[in-house]
Design a protein around this motif. Sequence first.
Motif, mmCIF file in Angstrom:
data_model
loop_
_atom_site.group_PDB
_atom_site.id
_atom_site.type_symbol
_atom_site.label_atom_id
_atom_site.label_comp_id
_atom_site.label_asym_id
_atom_site.label_seq_id
_atom_site.Cartn_x
_atom_site.Cartn_y
_atom_site.Cartn_z
ATOM 1 N N TRP A 13 0.816 -1.218 0.000
ATOM 2 C CA TRP A 13 0.000 0.000 0.000
ATOM 3 C C TRP A 13 0.849 1.267 0.000
ATOM 4 C CZ3 TRP A 13 -4.086 -1.064 -2.096
ATOM 5 C CH2 TRP A 13 -5.019 -2.002 -1.671
ATOM 6 N N ILE A 14 2.068 1.197 0.530
ATOM 7 C CA ILE A 14 2.964 2.365 0.473
ATOM 8 C C ILE A 14 3.227 2.738 -0.979
ATOM 9 C CG2 ILE A 14 5.294 3.205 0.964
ATOM 10 C CD1 ILE A 14 5.288 1.431 3.471
ATOM 11 N N VAL A 15 3.544 1.746 -1.791
ATOM 12 C CA VAL A 15 3.798 1.993 -3.215
ATOM 13 C C VAL A 15 2.526 2.490 -3.897
ATOM 14 C CG1 VAL A 15 4.569 0.951 -5.377
ATOM 15 C CG2 VAL A 15 5.594 0.230 -3.204
ATOM 16 N N PHE A 16 1.399 1.885 -3.563
ATOM 17 C CA PHE A 16 0.112 2.276 -4.140
ATOM 18 C C PHE A 16 -0.196 3.742 -3.842
ATOM 19 C CE2 PHE A 16 -4.491 2.638 -4.245
ATOM 20 C CZ PHE A 16 -4.887 1.810 -5.286
ATOM 21 N N ARG A 17 0.081 4.192 -2.621
ATOM 22 C CA ARG A 17 -0.256 5.553 -2.183
ATOM 23 C C ARG A 17 0.737 6.601 -2.682
ATOM 24 N NH1 ARG A 17 -0.257 10.066 -1.127
ATOM 25 N NH2 ARG A 17 -1.266 11.218 0.571
ATOM 26 N N ALA A 18 1.968 6.191 -2.947
ATOM 27 C CA ALA A 18 3.017 7.148 -3.315
ATOM 28 C C ALA A 18 2.694 7.881 -4.610
ATOM 29 C CB ALA A 18 4.352 6.409 -3.455
ATOM 30 N N GLU A 19 3.186 9.115 -4.707
ATOM 31 C CA GLU A 19 2.960 9.921 -5.909
ATOM 32 C C GLU A 19 3.709 9.348 -7.106
ATOM 33 O OE1 GLU A 19 0.837 12.380 -6.041
ATOM 34 O OE2 GLU A 19 0.358 12.141 -3.916
ATOM 35 N N ASP A 20 4.902 8.836 -6.871
ATOM 36 C CA ASP A 20 5.715 8.211 -7.921
ATOM 37 C C ASP A 20 6.685 7.257 -7.243
ATOM 38 O OD1 ASP A 20 7.929 9.831 -6.974
ATOM 39 O OD2 ASP A 20 7.127 11.480 -8.177
ATOM 40 N N MET A 21 7.512 6.578 -8.014
ATOM 41 C CA MET A 21 8.405 5.588 -7.440
ATOM 42 C C MET A 21 9.493 6.226 -6.581
ATOM 43 S SD MET A 21 7.194 2.720 -7.957
ATOM 44 C CE MET A 21 8.571 1.938 -7.106
ATOM 45 N N GLY A 22 9.889 7.457 -6.906
ATOM 46 C CA GLY A 22 10.841 8.168 -6.063
ATOM 47 C C GLY A 22 10.273 8.424 -4.681
ATOM 48 N N HIS A 23 9.027 8.824 -4.651
ATOM 49 C CA HIS A 23 8.333 9.049 -3.378
ATOM 50 C C HIS A 23 8.240 7.751 -2.589
ATOM 51 C CE1 HIS A 23 4.384 10.417 -1.210
ATOM 52 N NE2 HIS A 23 5.442 10.531 -0.422
ATOM 53 N N ALA A 24 7.911 6.664 -3.276
ATOM 54 C CA ALA A 24 7.809 5.364 -2.609
ATOM 55 C C ALA A 24 9.152 4.949 -2.008
ATOM 56 C CB ALA A 24 7.332 4.310 -3.602
ATOM 57 N N TRP A 25 10.230 5.172 -2.767
ATOM 58 C CA TRP A 25 11.562 4.803 -2.276
ATOM 59 C C TRP A 25 11.953 5.649 -1.068
ATOM 60 C CZ3 TRP A 25 14.904 1.160 -1.942
ATOM 61 C CH2 TRP A 25 16.212 1.454 -1.555
ATOM 62 N N THR A 26 11.652 6.937 -1.119
ATOM 63 C CA THR A 26 11.947 7.821 0.014
ATOM 64 C C THR A 26 11.217 7.341 1.259
ATOM 65 O OG1 THR A 26 12.293 9.742 -1.426
ATOM 66 C CG2 THR A 26 11.757 10.186 0.884
ATOM 67 N N PHE A 27 9.964 6.963 1.094
ATOM 68 C CA PHE A 27 9.148 6.525 2.227
ATOM 69 C C PHE A 27 9.679 5.216 2.802
ATOM 70 C CE2 PHE A 27 5.621 5.155 4.712
ATOM 71 C CZ PHE A 27 4.852 6.276 4.996
ATOM 72 N N ILE A 28 9.896 4.229 1.939
ATOM 73 C CA ILE A 28 10.296 2.905 2.420
ATOM 74 C C ILE A 28 11.708 2.932 3.007
ATOM 75 C CG2 ILE A 28 10.799 0.533 1.704
ATOM 76 C CD1 ILE A 28 8.540 0.848 -0.378
ATOM 77 N N SER A 29 12.625 3.617 2.333
ATOM 78 C CA SER A 29 13.998 3.694 2.853
ATOM 79 C C SER A 29 14.042 4.467 4.162
ATOM 80 C CB SER A 29 14.921 4.348 1.820
ATOM 81 O OG SER A 29 14.501 5.684 1.530
ATOM 82 N N GLY A 30 13.129 5.425 4.335
ATOM 83 C CA GLY A 30 13.080 6.178 5.586
ATOM 84 C C GLY A 30 12.617 5.344 6.761
ATOM 85 N N ILE A 31 11.896 4.267 6.481
ATOM 86 C CA ILE A 31 11.444 3.384 7.569
ATOM 87 C C ILE A 31 12.621 2.628 8.167
ATOM 88 C CG2 ILE A 31 10.122 1.283 8.067
ATOM 89 C CD1 ILE A 31 8.019 2.242 6.087
ATOM 90 N N PHE A 32 13.492 2.112 7.297
ATOM 91 C CA PHE A 32 14.573 1.237 7.758
ATOM 92 C C PHE A 32 15.800 2.043 8.170
ATOM 93 C CE2 PHE A 32 11.878 -1.328 4.996
ATOM 94 C CZ PHE A 32 11.574 -2.370 5.867
ATOM 95 N N THR A 33 15.602 2.815 9.212
ATOM 96 C CA THR A 33 16.659 3.615 9.825
ATOM 97 C C THR A 33 16.578 3.418 11.333
ATOM 98 O OG1 THR A 33 15.228 5.562 10.050
ATOM 99 C CG2 THR A 33 16.482 5.344 7.987
ATOM 100 N N PRO A 34 17.609 3.837 12.075
ATOM 101 C CA PRO A 34 17.548 3.683 13.546
ATOM 102 C C PRO A 34 16.324 4.353 14.176
ATOM 103 C CG PRO A 34 19.778 4.158 12.860
ATOM 104 C CD PRO A 34 18.936 4.303 11.635
ATOM 105 N N SER A 35 15.776 5.371 13.498
ATOM 106 C CA SER A 35 14.610 6.066 14.063
ATOM 107 C C SER A 35 13.351 5.202 14.047
ATOM 108 C CB SER A 35 14.349 7.365 13.286
ATOM 109 O OG SER A 35 14.042 7.096 11.922
#
Length: 477
Positions: free
Chosen positions: A384-406
């Motif tokens: 659903w993250i990919v489905f909701r994203a504006e484009d694939m760059g947005h999806a990558w920013t969102f998903i890569s931002g999850i897998f951080t120490p934060s």
Amino acid sequence: MLFNSLNFAIFLPVVFVLYWFVTNKSLKLQNLLLLLASYFFYACWDYRFLFLLIFSTFLDYFTGIRMFDAKPGMKRFWFWLSVVVNLGFLGVFKYFNFFSTSFAEALNLVGFKTNPVLLNVVLPVGISFYTFHGLSYVIDIYNNKIQPERNFVTYSVFVSFFPLLVAGPIERATHLLPQIKKERVFNYAQAVDGLKQIIWGLFKKVVIADNCAYYANMIFNDAGAHTGSTLVLGAVFFTFQIYCDFSGYSDIALGTARLFGIELLRNFAFPYFSRDIAEFWRRWHISLSSWFRDYLYIPLGGSKGGTWMKIRNTFIIFLVSGFWHGANWTFIVWGGLNALFMMPLIVSDSNRKNLEIVAQGKLFPTFRELISMLLTFSLTTLCWIVFRAEDMGHAWTFISGIFTPSLFTVPTILPVKILVLTAIFMVIEWVGREQQYAIANVGITMPRAVRWGFYYAVILAIFYFVGTDQQFIYFQF
């Protein structure tokens, strides 16, 4: 006209009264009323596109009769005329700009500088749904499964019945047409059941989906500024938003149809309690999934040609399903991810393992079932993250931002009230998962005061949270 609007709250009782108290002596008048009400309902969106709906209806009505009466050679001609024109309209309105832009970008990559030719047109609401209604009807006639309907009003009601017109469910002629042609008598129990499902659908939309949408949009629209834990929460909010928004629409549609003595196809069967991706897709947007199964997957060979054919056909229907949702690479990748997650089940021939309701007859699932549900929910949320994203760059920013120490910090956005409401909602859904919709049997064994207290609580919650009319997500498809 939105289901969650004041206009619809006025429109529905007026049509209901006319239907059961003015035209109830004549099936022809009842169907004519439904047709006129449906056209008025659609014209409230944009009257300019009403001609497109009427033209599409007439095209399939006319070609269906011509096909049935024609010799084999001409039968194919009328069939392909309907298919090409229907898909042509859908392609122009929905996909022309996508293909034009993609072609221009491909040329730019190899050194040919060009600007895409774009059409400045609005996507007609519901075009994907009523196009698929017509296509299934034409295909069934071509395959000698049904005979054409020769009453134009009757066929037109099948295509444009207002509860399902703009976002489904995608009906079949074999299921809906016989109901339209049959005398209908008011059934009090059916009408009460319809009202209950409408109320539950409004609760899903107004109380859960619209509140989740507020925070999902806040987080998705500024994905780079949030912590990993906040991004996870945003993805979960969207996961509940799209389910409650779309299944809420379907509940209102099915409940509304019951008020007129008509039963529509079930579209959702508690998909977030699925134990694998295959089960999820048997429970999510059932009318579309079954449409692709019957009119694409099976004609391609289905599961009869061995593992390789099953893999190929699975990827085809998921990619086409993604493209059906919209002209954006995010939808295609979303479809591809779902197909990819299906592969272990296809290869191991276990894609039809979980056919029964989870923990049927029990209050709690087993530990294994719970883990399976959580894993399936997590994979679905990722998609659903990919489905909701504006484009694939947005999806990558969102998903890569999850897998951080934060990811292991407390979310910076934490709306406790909405989280509690969503948890209560899921408990109700779990308790009612063996019914057609969650509150179908609520209160049957409870004292009357408790039963009515529950209904009043649901209605008060709807009135408390209702605000500006929020468009349903699937109207854009």
